[in-house]
Design a protein around this motif. Sequence first.
Motif, short mmCIF file in Angstrom:
data_model
loop_
_atom_site.label_atom_id
_atom_site.label_comp_id
_atom_site.label_asym_id
_atom_site.label_seq_id
_atom_site.Cartn_x
_atom_site.Cartn_y
_atom_site.Cartn_z
N LEU A 294 0.83 -1.20 0.00
CA LEU A 294 0.00 0.00 0.00
C LEU A 294 0.87 1.26 0.00
O LEU A 294 0.54 2.26 -0.67
N ARG A 295 2.01 1.20 0.73
CA ARG A 295 2.90 2.36 0.78
C ARG A 295 3.43 2.67 -0.63
O ARG A 295 3.52 3.83 -1.04
N LYS A 296 3.76 1.61 -1.37
CA LYS A 296 4.22 1.81 -2.74
C LYS A 296 3.07 2.30 -3.63
O LYS A 296 3.28 3.16 -4.50
N SER A 297 1.88 1.79 -3.39
CA SER A 297 0.72 2.17 -4.21
C SER A 297 0.36 3.63 -4.01
O SER A 297 -0.17 4.28 -4.92
N PHE A 298 0.65 4.15 -2.81
CA PHE A 298 0.33 5.56 -2.55
C PHE A 298 1.06 6.50 -3.51
O PHE A 298 0.61 7.62 -3.77
N LYS A 299 2.20 6.03 -4.02
CA LYS A 299 2.96 6.86 -4.96
C LYS A 299 2.19 7.03 -6.27
O LYS A 299 2.46 7.95 -7.04
N HIS A 300 1.27 6.09 -6.52
CA HIS A 300 0.48 6.13 -7.76
C HIS A 300 -1.01 6.15 -7.40
O HIS A 300 -1.82 5.47 -8.04
N SER A 301 -1.36 6.91 -6.38
CA SER A 301 -2.73 6.91 -5.89
C SER A 301 -3.74 7.42 -6.91
O SER A 301 -4.94 7.18 -6.78
N TRP A 302 -3.23 8.12 -7.93
CA TRP A 302 -4.12 8.60 -8.98
C TRP A 302 -4.86 7.46 -9.68
O TRP A 302 -5.93 7.65 -10.26
N ILE A 303 -4.29 6.25 -9.59
CA ILE A 303 -4.90 5.11 -10.28
C ILE A 303 -6.27 4.77 -9.69
O ILE A 303 -7.08 4.07 -10.31
N SER A 304 -6.53 5.28 -8.48
CA SER A 304 -7.83 5.03 -7.86
C SER A 304 -8.96 5.64 -8.69
O SER A 304 -10.09 5.11 -8.69
N LEU A 305 -8.67 6.76 -9.37
CA LEU A 305 -9.73 7.43 -10.15
C LEU A 305 -10.22 6.57 -11.31
O LEU A 305 -11.44 6.36 -11.46
N PRO A 306 -9.31 6.05 -12.19
CA PRO A 306 -9.82 5.18 -13.25
C PRO A 306 -10.45 3.89 -12.71
O PRO A 306 -11.41 3.38 -13.30
N ILE A 307 -9.93 3.39 -11.59
CA ILE A 307 -10.53 2.18 -11.00
C ILE A 307 -11.97 2.48 -10.57
O ILE A 307 -12.89 1.70 -10.83
N ILE A 308 -12.15 3.62 -9.91
CA ILE A 308 -13.50 4.02 -9.48
C ILE A 308 -14.40 4.23 -10.68
O ILE A 308 -15.56 3.80 -10.69
N LEU A 309 -13.88 4.88 -11.70
CA LEU A 309 -14.66 5.14 -12.91
C LEU A 309 -15.08 3.83 -13.58
O LEU A 309 -16.23 3.66 -13.98
N ILE A 310 -14.12 2.90 -13.68
CA ILE A 310 -14.43 1.60 -14.28
C ILE A 310 -15.47 0.86 -13.45
O ILE A 310 -16.41 0.25 -13.98
N SER A 311 -15.31 0.93 -12.13
CA SER A 311 -16.25 0.24 -11.23
C SER A 311 -17.65 0.81 -11.37
O SER A 311 -18.63 0.05 -11.49
N LEU A 312 -17.78 2.13 -11.36
CA LEU A 312 -19.10 2.74 -11.47
C LEU A 312 -19.72 2.50 -12.85
O LEU A 312 -20.93 2.29 -12.97
N THR A 313 -18.88 2.52 -13.89
CA THR A 313 -19.36 2.22 -15.24
C THR A 313 -19.85 0.78 -15.34
O THR A 313 -20.89 0.50 -15.96
N THR A 314 -19.09 -0.11 -14.71
CA THR A 314 -19.49 -1.53 -14.68
C THR A 314 -20.83 -1.68 -13.97
O THR A 314 -21.69 -2.45 -14.41
N SER A 315 -21.00 -0.95 -12.87
CA SER A 315 -22.27 -1.01 -12.14
C SER A 315 -23.43 -0.57 -13.02
O SER A 315 -24.49 -1.21 -13.04
N ALA A 316 -23.21 0.52 -13.76
CA ALA A 316 -24.27 1.02 -14.63
C ALA A 316 -24.61 0.01 -15.72
O ALA A 316 -25.78 -0.23 -16.03
N TYR A 317 -23.55 -0.60 -16.31
CA TYR A 317 -23.76 -1.59 -17.35
C TYR A 317 -24.53 -2.80 -16.80
O TYR A 317 -25.48 -3.29 -17.42
N LEU A 318 -24.08 -3.29 -15.64
CA LEU A 318 -24.71 -4.46 -15.04
C LEU A 318 -26.16 -4.17 -14.65
O LEU A 318 -27.03 -5.04 -14.79
N TYR A 319 -26.41 -2.97 -14.17
CA TYR A 319 -27.78 -2.61 -13.79
C TYR A 319 -28.71 -2.68 -14.99
O TYR A 319 -29.86 -3.13 -14.89
#
Length: 1017
Positions: A517-542
């Motif tokens: 997690l400490r290493k991942s914090f250096k690239h924490s921006w990746i959380s945004l596309p992950i969240i976007l993909i997750s929410l998009t997936t939710s919309a598609y699945l719905y």
Amino acid sequence: MKPKEKGFYLYILKNKLAILLIIALLTGVGYKLSFTIAKGVLPNIFFPRIEVSIDNGHSPISQMLYGVTKPAEEALKTVQDVEKIVSSTSVGTTDINIYFNWNIDPYLAYQLVQARVADIKNSLSAGATVTIRQATPSIYPVSIYAIGSDNISRAKLTEKLYYELKPVMLGVEGVYDIQIKSPAWSEYKLVLDSKKVAQFHLNIDDIISQLKAQNSIDFLGLIDSKYTQYILSLNQKRTDANELMKLSIDLGNSKSIKLSQIAVMLESQNPIKQYSASSKYTNSVIFNLLRQPNANSIDVQNNFNVKVNELNAKFAKDGIHLEKYYDGTDFINSAVGSVIDAIALGSFIAVLIIFFFLRKFTLSLVALFIIPITFFITMIGMKLIGIDFNIFSLGGMVAALGGLIDQMLIVIENIERHYENGETKRDAILKGVKEIVPIMSVSTALSILIFIPLLLVSGIVGEFFKQLATVLVITYFVSQIIAIFLTPIIAFLALPKEQNKHEDFMKKYITLYTKFLRKSFKHSWISLPIILISLTTSAYLYLHTPSTFLPEWDEGNIVIDLVMPTDITLSQSNEEFKQIGEIISGVQEVEGWTMRIGTGLGGLFKPVNQGDFLVTLKANHKRNSFEIIDELRLKIQESVPNIIELGLSQVLEDRLGDIMGADAPIAVMLFGSNPDELIEEGYKLQKDLRNLEDVEEVNILTSYASPSINIKAKSIALSRYGIDENMIRTQIRSLYYGEVVASIANGEKLTNLRVLMSRPNIDPIEYLKKDLKIYSPVLKQRIPLKELAEIHYENKVSEVTHNNLSPVCILGIRFKGNDMSKVVSEIKTTLTNAKIPDNITTDISGFYKEQQKSFKEMSFVILLAVSIIFIGLLLHFSSLKIAFSILMALALTSTGVLLALYLTHSSLDIMAFMGILIVLSIVINNNVLIFDFYRMNTNNEKDEIEKQLNALAFRAKPILMTMISNALALLPIALAIGSGTQIIQNLAIAIMGGLLFAIIVNLYIIPLFFHFIGFKR
């Protein structure tokens, strides 16, 4: 003792024996009360529906419509809080269902309807009977029996049941009524010889009047004589029908003849328009066992079984037997029992997971005992509130299963952390509890707040979910109390005197996790596309997950609704139904069946060409009900091709539709002003809808009744022959139906006497048209009917259904699979392409309409719940970043829910929606604890990253342990082990998917996201 050690929690430790005894006492009380709580598949609630049924023999539809239905429904529509009124008019019957606002007092609604019916009752025919039924739990039978015999007539069986058995049965505790379906009564028929009546120039009206006079008992006065008072009366009532044969009939000119010279007396049975039968006896009469609204179905049925066994032993010598064909408590016991078994198995699985993480046998064993303790204390609350054991209340327990373990583990884990840091056991307990309980109380309060918006869900779904949520909230509250009072004592007793020197096996994994997690914090921006993909997936699945209203479940009982051609007699219907009964009996899994013609499981009255079967399957049938339904549908359609409509369903589905006013899973409504045109267009549309691939059944629920012959008197009948409409009515009716003129008393048993005129043994319609003659009192001779009246024939007479006083034709549709929305989309396309006249409007109703309303309301509830939580988080943390991060965590869990439903080919139904809400209540708990530990900064870290990693390290193991144990505890229900679990299977799948995905959300995505918005510039 140090001053800081003094306080509430030290008081708990000092009084641990008393607290243990209090909890034991409460557990014992709850255990005892658990045997007094009623059981049912559905909640034991009153539904805001009143049913008014009016029976007027075989009166023509037009007479019923204008003389009964329209004035009745117009009067009833004005009753306070009526939301919808639906009426159905057929030959001799009018059924009116009044649906009220759910906020009305059901007793008040019943009284208001009674008062309004009393106002209009005087305008109805003298022979009309009005039945008003309130939609209480007692309106539906607990069980269905047949009194059967191979050598005794149905009339004699009816009288045996009514006069001898019913009074005894009503004495069984909890029994509300014994509802006899399609009774047949013995009757005397006085058949007048038409030729002799004509020979003596007798008027049938005079004979009937004279016979009616022989049925009276009139008070004449009082006589006081020799200290005794006598009641003086004129008593013409006969106790022997044959006495009437001595009656003198006046011929005029001081002449008379005996009635026996022109008539014969026969013992027969009354004209019936209903029939019932069963699979095991030549003759049988079906009856329903109804319970008192607040009685326990299982207790009532058990007591009734004892009484039936006694009666069977008594009447065995007479060749009479009482056979039970349907027992609703079997499914109640099976469904409730299977859910309880699933809870027990899930609890064991959860404890195994806890043991895997804790590696402490004593604490894991304690967790196993905490579960029943919490549930038994919860049952005290259920009893006080008036909630019974049903699929929804038990669903609340299922959903709370993981949470109640979680409460204890959070406290124990925090105590252990202090203990392993070198503090004494007492200090570790006091500090650990004092530190964690306030945080845990906040998270529990937020979890409970999530369910408050459920109060806004209306209708039957809202009532069912309120029970689930209430039990869930009670369980959360009880588990919180136990965590506060019992957990410190458990820790004191379970923790070893000396600290365990063995390293926690999870420590190395947590170390690896924090490094990653400490290493991942250096690239924490990746959380945004992950969240976007997750929410998009939710919309598609719905959008692509099948959606429906309720899941399917196997009850072990099948309802077969049938409509035969309208030009059919009751006896012909009986022959056709018997053929279908043989087909049903030929299916290997069938235990037995009962049959009703002219009536049904739900309604009191139906035309003679309509009826149903209730098929009971064997206890351990290999195939499920849906496979057997498919086989029965195919065999019946092949063997009886003249069936007009065929519908197969299960009892609870049929009952739910009745409660909600949903005629079918999907109902297409055609509105217009002309019932004939509506039905005609309905049959055209039926052909188009049956061509749809996913449609299984399309039945016209508003169809045609029996053909009619209408006689209209000419004006010359009265002016030339002195024959008025009443004379025509009486004389023709005496030929084709007869008139009850008296009753013969045998004790309290009254047997009707019906007067009929004999007619030649020729075609009755030809006789009506050509040979029938009406007596003229003016000419003292008989005049052919064709000279007195016009005769018209109607081969198709439309039944009339009104929805809020407007004529409607209803098409009931059942579909294949579990995607109701897809089927409705296809139906809408068909309706668009159909050439429906402009004066007819369409609407789609049934379960689909309730689904759409429920989905909208549940979506609003979830949004409102999230909004409430967001406000609560802001108030608790005073940090927009923390509140927004937790809000994002809640949003992302929807991906797990929908992904689980999609991968398991399950549908998004109202139970899955409830699962989303429950997931939110659990996820909020873990996130609050993570960020509270972050703010507490227990290791006094100055670096923000280390503070965050330290909080995550503290909570990683509890999150893994609680989330996995919570999820896998639901595995028996997700696998639908047992019949009752099928109803809440999608609830379990949704919760499992949400919780397992929440592990990734809580331990990876949200930490990165919080780091990104909090520390990245």
